[in-house]
Design an enzyme around this catalytic site. Structure first.
Site, PDB file in Angstrom:
ATOM      1  CD  GLN A  40      -9.275  37.220 -27.147  1.00  0.00           C
ATOM      2  OE1 GLN A  40      -9.748  36.398 -27.297  1.00  0.00           O
ATOM      3  NE2 GLN A  40      -9.682  38.419 -28.085  1.00  0.00           N
ATOM      4  CE  LYS A  55     -12.089  32.237 -26.480  1.00  0.00           C
ATOM      5  NZ  LYS A  55     -12.417  33.260 -27.443  1.00  0.00           N
ATOM      6  CG  ASP A  95     -15.250  31.637 -28.708  1.00  0.00           C
ATOM      7  OD1 ASP A  95     -14.643  32.616 -29.346  1.00  0.00           O
ATOM      8  OD2 ASP A  95     -14.890  30.522 -28.364  1.00  0.00           O
TER       9      ASP A  95
END
Ligand code: NDP
Ligand code: 8G0
Length: 376
Positions: A40, A55, A95
């Site tokens: 990320q 995350k 997500d």
């Protein structure tokens, strides 16, 4: 009482506040979140926006849960997460297993606990601070990137056969834009199996798929029956004949044998809608055989990019139109493509190495920022 574990891996904030998704998945582990957080950082750097990498999520299984149970779990998670996030500290989004409904519950609890209405989460409903097009951004962005790759290589999306895996947010919006650009979407899948049809999905059938998945949580097996497609239980899409493959489900869903099958069946381009869906061996095989390959950190960056735009709108107390967000998204995907080409180009019209280009461009920006700030 039921006990679940939640995590937030805050990987790097040298470029901007931590940003990245939250996942609800019973198989989730800290190790998965660490590699996703690591990736990320470079993806977010590639977007050109001021966002760092993170995350998170929980090993909670949302399947078969009532709306009330989902709400209570989101509230319980936020009771802890609230200490670590904020509009200038860490801005999570959805997500796998976390969509607009879950973000709504998480945001409601954040607002209640902090007594502030601020953009501490993205992917919110448009009626309470969400950005237009955030839901569609990842899947649409994948197709914009594929279009840029084909433009560079002298091709076109129109008429291509596209195999897509997954049937979630990324997969269905990738399918929607693919159809709009004239492609034939020949597969969709979930963890139970694959639906296949060589003629490709009609827009009307896609609406049916969306309705069945979103409103009723149907499985692909039921969807296949409803739209009259072939269902291959327990199979992935990678044995289908196609020109383009878009893995949009989960990590490690496409291995070296799958890569071989795809190449043997005519596939010439692979772009990752999911994060790390292709194993390292699979990527090596694609690149050895001259298949154009775009890693997730480039191809699926449209999602986090529009999240960055949502954060910007919240900070300015403004709402942009759908057209404006779509224009910005297309421009950002083109800029990412150009950065990949600059750092991964081989000159003389030879194919771009998008893996190398994306890694170098993302790393360079992040490393420069860290060195300049005396972090190293
Ligand atoms: P969703 O939860 O909306 O959809 C996930 C889909 O993948 C479902 O159809 C699910 O099927 C399928 N899937 C999950 N695990 C497996 C498995 N082990 N084998 C086969 N299929 C599986 O998630 P998203 O669409 O949001 O995310 C998909 C991928 O895209 C993830 O890698 C995510 O990190 C990445 N991504 C998402 C972004 C976003 O904006 N949402 C942005 C950038 C990347 P089932 O119902 O059977 O579980
Ligand atoms: O918007 C985000 O922060 C977000 C959400 C889910 C996934 C991703 C990603 O880039 O993988 C970003």
């Amino acid at each position: 009482a039921q006990v679940n574990r939640g995590w937030r891996v805050q990987f790097n904030n040298a470029i901007g506040p931590y940003k990245g998704g939250l996942r609800f998945d019973p198989g989730l582990t800290e190790s998965v979140l660490k590699f996703l957080g690591f990736e990320q950082c470079f993806k977010n750097a590639l977007t050109g926006l001021p966002i760092g990498g993170a995350k998170g999520g929980a090993n909670f299984d949302p399947k078969g849960r009532s709306d009330d149970e989902i709400m209570r779990f989101c509230q319980a998670l936020m009771n802890q997460l609230v200490h670590y996030i904020g509009p200038n500290r860490d801005i999570p989004a959805g997500d796998i297993g976390v969509g607009q409904r879950e973000i709504g519950y998480l945001f409601g609890q954040y607002r209640t606990l902090t007594r502030e209405f601020v953009g501490a989460l993205t992917g919110k409903g448009v009626s309470f601070g969400g950005s237009e097009l955030r839901t569609e951004a990842t899947g649409y962005g994948v197709l914009y990137f594929v279009k840029d790759m084909l433009d560079r290589a002298g091709g076109d999306v129109d008429g291509q056969r596209i195999a897509i895996s997954g049937a979630g947010n990324v997969a269905l919006h990738a399918a929607e834009k693919a159809i709009a650009l004239g492609a034939r979407v020949v597969t969709l899948s979930d963890s139970g199996g694959t639906m296949h049809d060589a003629d490709g999905l009609e827009q009307e059938q896609l609406e049916t798929v969306k309705r069945m998945k979103q409103d009723r949580g149907c499985r692909i097996e039921q969807v296949a029956e409803e739209v009259g497609w072939d269902y291959r239980k327990g199979e992935t899409p990678w044995s289908a004949e196609c020109d383009i493959a878009l893995p949009c489900a989960t990590q490690n869903e496409l291995d070296s044998d799958d890569a071989k099958a795809l190449i043997d069946n005519g596939c010439r381009l692979v772009a990752e809608g999911a994060n790390m869906p292709c194993t390292a061996d699979a990527v090596d095989r694609f690149q050895d055989k001259g298949v154009l390959y775009a890693p997730g950190k480039a191809a699926n960056a449209g999602g986090v990019a529009v999240s960055g735009l949502e954060r910007a709108q919240n900070a300015q107390h403004l709402v942009w139109t759908r057209n404006r967000v779509d224009d910005e998204l297309q421009k950002i995907m083109r800029d990412i493509h150009d950065r990949c080409e600059r750092h991964g180009g081989n000159g003389d019209g030879r194919p771009v190495n998008y893996r190398r280009g994306a890694n170098i461009a993302g790393f360079e920006k992040l490393a420069d920022a860290m060195i300049a700030q005396g972090v190293l």
